[in-house]
Structures are given as C-alpha cells and as structure tokens.
Write an enzyme that holds these catalytic residues in place. Structure first.
Site, PDB file in Angstrom:
ATOM      1  N   SER A   1       0.854  -1.185   0.000  1.00  0.00           N
ATOM      2  CA  SER A   1       0.000   0.000   0.000  1.00  0.00           C
ATOM      3  C   SER A   1       0.895   1.241   0.000  1.00  0.00           C
ATOM      4  O   SER A   1       1.817   1.319  -0.797  1.00  0.00           O
ATOM      5  CB  SER A   1      -0.951  -0.032   1.191  1.00  0.00           C
TER       6      SER A   1
ATOM      7  N   ASP B   1      -8.788  -5.310  -5.596  1.00  0.00           N
ATOM      8  CA  ASP B   1      -8.362  -4.167  -4.793  1.00  0.00           C
ATOM      9  C   ASP B   1      -8.603  -2.850  -5.513  1.00  0.00           C
ATOM     10  O   ASP B   1      -8.050  -2.608  -6.585  1.00  0.00           O
ATOM     11  CB  ASP B   1      -6.870  -4.329  -4.473  1.00  0.00           C
TER      12      ASP B   1
ATOM     13  N   HIS C   1      -6.226  -6.381  -1.609  1.00  0.00           N
ATOM     14  CA  HIS C   1      -5.112  -5.513  -1.231  1.00  0.00           C
ATOM     15  C   HIS C   1      -3.986  -6.290  -0.544  1.00  0.00           C
ATOM     16  O   HIS C   1      -4.183  -6.891   0.499  1.00  0.00           O
ATOM     17  CB  HIS C   1      -5.655  -4.441  -0.289  1.00  0.00           C
TER      18      HIS C   1
END
Length: 493
Positions: free
Chosen positions: A174, A436, A461
């Site tokens: 991320s 995601d 994710h």
C-alpha cells in the site's frame, strides 16, 4: 495505505487507503488501526523486541541538528553470513511485530538467508519526532522525509552491522509499497531491489475510481449486488432530507446519539461511514490477515452480497441496515458515533494522547499535503451517494489550513518528483490484485522487463504479502513464486 466501524471508533476517517495500517502494509483506505495480539512464545517475543535508532528530524536542513528515536525490529533467524538484507517499510500506523514472525517475505528470507529489518514510519506508532501533532510539527511528516529516514537507517545499520557489501531489498504494501518503489527510485545506490505491493504510485486529488472498482468487485460476486447497494444508499440519502426520519434512522443504525444533519458535512460523514462497510470488505476480501489479530476476516464480498440479496430482510434499505448491524456485531461496537462535530473535535486534537493520534490526524495531513487519494462519489459508475470531493477538501482546510489550490499544487509536485505512473528505474516488482480498488493508481502492466507488474486476478489488497494457506487461489500462489524467482535473479546481478 480496517472496517468502517472500527474506523469510527478510532476516528481515522480519512478517505483514503488506503491503504493499508498498522504495520508495514498500509491501511489502504487509511481509516483506522488494529492492534496485534502478541503471541506468548518466548522465542517469538525475542524476535519482536523493539529497538531504537537515532534519526535526524529534518534531513533537508543541515542547520537543524535535532534528533529523535525511531523504532525498528530485527529478525536474524534466517540470516546466513553473506546473505542479503530485507527491509520492511512501515506505513501509516504502528509497525506490527507480527510481521517479524509471519508473512511471505520471511518465506523468501529463509530461502536466501536474509537478515530481516522493519523500520516504523516517522509520526506513527511509537516513533514520535516532535512533542505534539500540531500542524507546525507535522511539516516534518512527508514521504520524502520518510525515504531519507530509510536511507540514513540503511547507511548506519550497514556500517554498524558490517552489512555494507550486502544487497538490500525493500518491501512494503500500500503506501509503504509506494515507498518501497520510491526508495529504489531515489536511492538506487542503497537499495538493490524492491517489492512494491499494491502501491498507489500516482497521486490524485480526486479518486472516484476507487468506488468504481468497488462496484465491479461487488458485481463479480453477483451482478445485482452493487445495484441493490446503490438503491439502498439512494433511499437513505432521500430520507436524510426529511428531519422526521431521523429518529427511525437513529434506531435503524443504532447511533450513539440522535442523528443531527445541519450541514452537508454531517450527512457526508454519515454516508461515508456506512459506505465504508463495503469499501473495506472489498479492499481486503479474503486476504489472510488473521495472523495480525484482525477481526472480521470472515466477512467477505460473498457475505455482504448475500445479505443485500436476502429478500426476507425486506427492501434494499433494510438489508443495508442489516449489513451495518452485522459489522457492529463483528467488531463488538455498541453504537455508531455519526457526529461529524465529534470527528472534527478529535481530529484537531494535537496531543499524542488524542483519539486520532493512532494515525488518523497524521495520515489525513499527508493526503492534504502530498497525495489526495479522496474516494469521492463524483462518478456515476459506483454504488454510493453523498460524499463528494468538496467534503474531503473542506477537511484539509479545517484541520490544517490547506486550501484546495495548495493541495492541487502539492499533488502535482508529488507526481513530478516521483514520476507517477512513469517510473524509470530497475529491479522493482509491482504486484496488484484485481479486486483491490487501489490498483487503479498502481502499475498493472510491465513497464520494462526490469520493472515488471504482477496483476493477480481475483485477489485484494496486498494479498501476496500475507502467509500462504491451502485455500489461496492458484494464481496467488503462482504470483508469490514468480516474485521470488525475480528476487533470486536480481540478487545474482
């Protein structure tokens, strides 16, 4: 780089991410932070013992000699003399020592004899560079300062531990995934290769594409599901226009106090909170996050769409209420605090003991001064209504005195500095999952043979970072293997 109910309780309503949170995998939507339940085995606790590194406050001002202590962790279990060094990058929440015991990167470390380090991001967790979280203090919070932290940490650790000639590999997911890519991009002499998972490398003020992916991800389970969500959300928006409905809405969603809608900010906050139930489940759908001590991993797209499709519950609005109640039960939440005023009060508390000091105040500051990432309802091709871009922009102005024009300029500077989608480097692998929503700001096709993308169909994710399990999709297992083969090749170069 959490669920909306938890986000509400921890007051980290930031429209982000993003990601991902508490650890090294950023929150993704960046709305709240979880606490890992420490395992009791003594040997594993030793691996997770926190250590402290003397860091510079401002890397870009030679006249500023102030220093502070930054937290890091070490795992030497798999290290073999001459082996590489793996550096896990912390993100927009406390660095979770669980990552020193579990995760795909440790599987790779065991195979190549790597020393494993994890550095907590400045201003998150226990890494407090300043006495408070005032806007004046937060000017030292940026991705550029964080990368300089990584560079200085890598340089000093290499010298003190005799690792100068070792090859260093950066890992992150991320927002930390973006940092992993940018670390290799900006400090190629210090980091040999990077695994930049679910990395939103392109900054943008308005990010309505997030909710467009949510629509498609819900539809992948059942084509009717996002339509039912949209109908329910629209019904709620209509009811919010009539104050006579507020008592019923308060009861329906078990709010902590009677619903008060006096401004558009009040309604936007409430609507975003409820939409977050779906946004977060989609983002982390079936990811193997249980080792972090994260509750609610059993709530999936399939579960939510099952509730939304259950005609026995009544009209779509009633099913929307049922989803909210399910999430409350899952997180043992007694009631929902839907007060935007309470949110403002807590987000403007600048104490390290404040209710938003877990990361909410810090991350929203970063979105207002570097990234944007605002998941607005400005697109017609998504299931929700009621929290447009202006809702997010006003928070930047109210919390940090950052105007929309200043934010737009800052986002443009971020893309100018890092390159956005147009990365020019080598030995960076960029995995993303098709479920995601963050993949819309990531790299999903190879840039060059030395800048490969790994686009994993059906995963969410940072799925490739979590420990493997028997029910993982075949393409997820193949992706983990492919990433390792790339690392093997690059470590020989």
């Amino acid at each position: 780089m959490n669920m909306a109910l938890e986000r509400c309780a921890l007051l980290c309503n930031v429209t982000l991410f993003l990601l991902f949170s508490l650890f090294v995998v950023g929150e993704g939507r960046y709305k709240g932070f979880r606490k890992f339940n420490q395992v009791q085995d003594t040997s594993q606790r030793a691996v997770s013992e926190e250590q402290w590194f003397t860091q510079k406050l401002d890397h870009f001002n030679g006249a500023d000699s102030r220093e502070w202590k930054q937290r890091y962790f070490v795992n030497e279990t798999y290290y073999k003399p001459g082996g590489p060094v793996f550096l896990m990058i912390g993100g927009e929440g406390p660095a979770n020592p669980a990552w020193m015991q579990y995760g795909t990167w440790l599987t790779y470390a065991k195979k190549v004899g790597a020393l494993c380090l994890m550095l907590e991001h400045r201003f998150y967790g226990k890494s407090h560079p300043t006495i408070d979280l005032s806007t004046d203090s937060l000017r030292f919070l940026s991705s550029r300062q964080a990368l300089a932290d990584l560079a200085h940490f890598r340089t000093v650790m290499a010298e003190t531990r005799g690792l100068t000639n070792r090859k260093w590999v950066a890992f992150g997911g991320s927002y930390p995934g973006s940092l992993a890519a940018w670390f290799r991009l900006k400090y190629p002499h210090l980091v040999h290769a990077s695994v930049a998972t679910s990395a939103p490398v392109y900054a943008t003020v308005n990010f309505p594409e997030y909710l467009e992916v949510v629509w498609r991800s819900l539809a992948s389970e059942n084509a009717e599901c996002p339509l039912l969500v949209k109908k329910a959300s629209s019904t709620l928006v209509e009811r919010l226009k009539d104050p006579n409905t507020y008592d019923n809405i308060t009861k329906d969603f078990n709010l902590c106090s009677k619903l008060q809608i006096q401004t558009e900010m009040d309604s936007a906050y409430f609507l975003e909170m409820l939409a977050g139930n779906f946004m977060d489940v989609v983002q982390y759908n079936e990811d193997n996050r249980g080792f972090e001590g994260v509750p609610g991993t059993n709530i999936t797209i399939e579960v939510l769409c099952g509730v939304m499709g259950d005609t026995l519950l009544g009209e779509p609005y009633a099913r929307y209420v049922a989803v909210a109640r399910l999430m409350m039960d899952t997180f043992s939440t007694k009631c929902l605090d839907a007060s935007f005023n309470n949110y403002v009060r807590d987000m403007t508390n600048t104490s390290w003991d404040g209710p938003a000091a877990g990361g909410g105040r810090q991350w929203v500051y970063q979105t207002c001064t570097e990234f944007g990432f605002y998941q607005s309802t400005d697109s017609p091709n998504q299931p929700f209504t009621g929290f447009p871009l202006v809702y997010h922009l006003k928070q930047c102005a109210d919390f940090y005195n950052v105007s929309a024009e200043q934010l737009a300029e800052a986002v443009a500077q971020t893309n100018e500095y890092y390159g956005g989608y147009d990365i020019r480097s080598t030995r960076i692998v960029l995995p993303n999952g098709s479920i995601d929503p963050w993949h819309a700001l990531g790299i999903t096709q190879d840039i060059t043979p030395d800048l490969p993308a790994v686009f994993i169909k059906g995963t969410a994710h940072c799925a490739n970072m979590y420990p493997a399990r028997s029910k993982d999709l075949p393409q997820l297992a193949l992706a983990r293997d492919h990433i390792f083969l790339l690392l093997q090749k690059w470590l020989k170069q």
